[in-house]
Design a protein around this motif. Structure first.
Motif, PDB file in Angstrom:
ATOM      1  N   ALA A  15     102.348 -58.067  34.566  1.00  0.00           N
ATOM      2  CA  ALA A  15     101.084 -57.732  35.226  1.00  0.00           C
ATOM      3  C   ALA A  15      99.967 -57.517  34.215  1.00  0.00           C
ATOM      4  N   ARG A  21      93.430 -58.785  34.727  1.00  0.00           N
ATOM      5  CA  ARG A  21      94.164 -57.643  35.276  1.00  0.00           C
ATOM      6  C   ARG A  21      94.127 -56.464  34.317  1.00  0.00           C
ATOM      7  N   THR A  73      99.175 -57.881  42.406  1.00  0.00           N
ATOM      8  CA  THR A  73     100.147 -57.998  41.314  1.00  0.00           C
ATOM      9  C   THR A  73     100.292 -56.669  40.589  1.00  0.00           C
TER      10      THR A  73
END
Length: 109
Positions: A15, A21, A73
């Motif tokens: 992730a 992210r 995610t």
């Protein structure tokens, strides 16, 4: 409130491997630095509930569907928790899982 039974180090690594992210996690660590807190106060909210997907999308410049997928995610890896209020979803960091992951890195690697 959402609970996870065990932190999955591989899921967390994966992730965080995406630069966007990782940036989201950095923004959510200090939301007052990156987002307009006044607009939350006007709604009777605060950053303790999280940051709205729309605000993250605006800041990132990415498509809403991409942002939603990236947030999912991070949530699936346990790094984020979410709360739905009306038609909006707010995301915040899951500090317990982050601490567990940090301890894993410290102790296992």
């Amino acid at each position: 409130m959402e609970r996870r039974t065990a932190m999955d180090p591989l899921a967390v690594h994966k992730a965080l491997a995406n630069p966007a992210r990782l940036r989201f996690m950095e923004w959510l660590k200090e939301p007052e630095k990156y987002f307009d807190e006044a607009s939350y106060r006007q709604q009777g909210l605060g950053f303790h509930i999280g940051v709205c997907v729309g605000d993250i999308q605006k800041r990132s410049g990415l498509a809403q569907s991409v942002v939603s997928g990236y947030l999912q995610t991070l949530k699936d890896a346990g790094l984020l928790a979410s709360e739905r209020i009306g038609k909006w979803t707010y995301y915040r960091r899951n500090e317990a899982v982050i601490a567990e992951f940090a301890a894993h890195v410290r102790d296992a690697l």
